[in-house]
Enzyme design. Structure first.
Site, mmCIF file in Angstrom:
data_model
loop_
_atom_site.group_PDB
_atom_site.id
_atom_site.type_symbol
_atom_site.label_atom_id
_atom_site.label_comp_id
_atom_site.label_asym_id
_atom_site.label_seq_id
_atom_site.Cartn_x
_atom_site.Cartn_y
_atom_site.Cartn_z
ATOM 1 N N ALA A 265 -67.320 -7.401 -1.979
ATOM 2 C CA ALA A 265 -66.559 -7.739 -3.185
ATOM 3 C C ALA A 265 -67.422 -7.554 -4.426
ATOM 4 C CB ALA A 265 -66.050 -9.180 -3.115
ATOM 5 N N SER A 266 -66.794 -7.133 -5.519
ATOM 6 C CA SER A 266 -67.465 -6.859 -6.797
ATOM 7 C C SER A 266 -68.525 -5.775 -6.587
ATOM 8 C CB SER A 266 -68.048 -8.149 -7.386
ATOM 9 O OG SER A 266 -67.000 -9.028 -7.752
#
Length: 450
Positions: A265-266
């Site tokens: 994520a990110s």
């Protein structure tokens, strides 16, 4: 280098610190772990009541106190033989310890060797490991050999393997594998509350690790981050092949290496896409990634000013002074520069901006990805504009066709609209494992039907 001012991410939900989007986001990040053992609401509310906005020392003190309290509860429970209570409290103590060092990841100056960071990382790890024997899965500590360069001596990357308990394994006895990579500022102990806890309950083995620039590897081994993450995950996959063979031979456990997925994520979403260029990866989940870090880092700086700098008309010293003035006025910017200083080992804002150019998917990199990909964006992201990042990623995957690329773009916080799906871990796991089940041909039936 910061997210947009006046970000409306918290316009529709409660604010713990009115008007301070960054602090609200990081508080919700901690609270999001509550359903999975990383936080108790009363302990959480007590801690945030003692925190002053944009004050890293009151933040550290509040979460350190919460961690100490949870650790005492854990040790008392363990002494009484209540392993469930001990497990829960050790997890909370680890989670709060991680949080305690978060806002002061660097010193008051850009000192990447902040002496407070390593003890926090070690304590976070030690408390988490005390909970491992009592998890409802077979959780194992592993060391993964990694060579920073072809000619360097190998170092070990710490990792965890979460193997589903017998009652949670799939009917065919084979265990698909999910490789969960972290990103810029997470540690693998925090990752447990998202995909590992959900994965092993669904019959997946989940592997987490910390690579260069991350967690204790950065603070203890001094390895800095690198943009070509496929080199790192490639070595993790090399290790996995041997590890799986040993499990099969010694324990009769079958990790299905024909069904390996990667998730992040990110910044971890960017890393997951890099990892997916390896043909051994058969599915990829890229949660709220960036497409080009330079575009993100410079989006709130005048284009003419940046052109003058890159063209040699404005000096590095001028860039450093301009960003330095912003850091003086804005705690979030000061924190962001501090974080990048730490994981890149670079102390000058101008050099940090130049380093960002290396972290990009431009130039057709995603054409190397041949497995099905699930990409998400966050309509209320603190950092990444969905058109500039999510849609560019999705567009570069058009060679996969519509059946092998999936887009999820929620806009509201309760729908997964915050960056990294903070506040919606249950929902992202519903989406993620639904996607993986489809790719890997996992058929689930209700117990009554069997």
């Amino acid at each position: 280098m910061t997210g947009p001012p006046g970000n409306p991410a918290f316009a529709t939900i409660h604010e713990f610190f009115p008007g301070n989007t960054f602090y609200n986001f990081e508080c919700l990040r901690i609270l999001s772990t509550a359903p999975y053992g990383g936080c108790d609401p009363a302990e959480f509310l007590t801690a945030i009541a003692a925190i002053k906005p944009s004050d890293p020392e009151t933040w550290a003190t509040a979460w350190s106190h919460a961690a100490s309290q949870a650790e005492r509860i854990a040790e008392d429970a363990l002494a009484r033989g209540d392993t469930l209570a001990a497990r829960d409290a050790f997890l909370r103590a680890s989670s709060y310890t991680r949080a305690s060092g978060y806002m002061r990841i660097n010193g008051p100056t850009l000192d990447r060797h902040d002496p407070r960071a390593l003890p926090v990382a070690r304590k976070t790890q030690a408390l988490f490991r005390k909970a491992l024997p009592f998890l409802d899965c077979d959780a194992r500590i592993v060391d993964i050999p990694y060579r920073p360069t072809q000619y360097s001596k190998p170092v070990s990357l710490p990792g965890y393997v979460y193997i589903p308990s017998p009652q949670n394994r799939l009917p065919d006895g084979k265990i698909p594998v999910l490789l969960n990579t972290g990103g810029a500022d997470s540690v693998q102990e925090e990752l447990y509350y998202i995909h590992p806890q959900a994965g092993h309950a669904r019959g997946y083995a989940v592997i987490t690790f910390e690579g260069p620039g991350q967690g204790i590897v950065l603070r203890e081994k001094g390895l800095y981050m690198r943009p070509d993450w496929e080199v790192v995950t490639g070595q993790v996959l090399d290790w996995l092949e041997g590890y799986a063979a040993t499990l099969q031979q010694e324990e009769g456990l079958t990790l299905d290496l024909s069904r390996i997925a990667v998730v992040g994520a990110s910044m971890g979403g960017y890393y997951a896409l890099r990892a997916a260029s390896d043909p051994r990866i058969k599915a990829c989940l890229s949660i709220d990634p960036f497409y080009d870090m330079w575009d993100f880092g410079t989006r709130h700086i005048s284009g003419l000013f940046m052109a003058a700098w890159t063209g040699g008309w404005v000096s590095d010293a001028t860039i450093d002074r301009v960003i330095g003035a912003g850091m003086y006025l804005n705690f979030q910017l000061r924190w962001e520069v501090g974080v990048t200083t730490a994981f890149w080992g670079i102390e000058s804002p101008s050099r940090i901006l130049r380093e960002m150019k290396r972290y990009s998917l431009q130039g057709g990199f995603l054409a190397r990805v041949q497995c099905p990909v699930f990409v998400s964006g966050a309509g209320k992201s603190l950092y990444f504009d969905t058109e500039e990042h999510t849609m560019r990623v999705f567009g570069d995957l058009k060679h996969l066709g519509e059946r092998r690329r999936t887009l999820w773009m929620p806009s509201r916080p309760e729908e997964g609209g915050l960056q990294a799906k903070i506040g919606a871990f249950g929902l992202v796991n519903t989406k993620a494992f639904g996607f993986l089940d489809g790719v890997f041909g996992v058929k689930r039936v209700l117990e009554a039907e069997t």
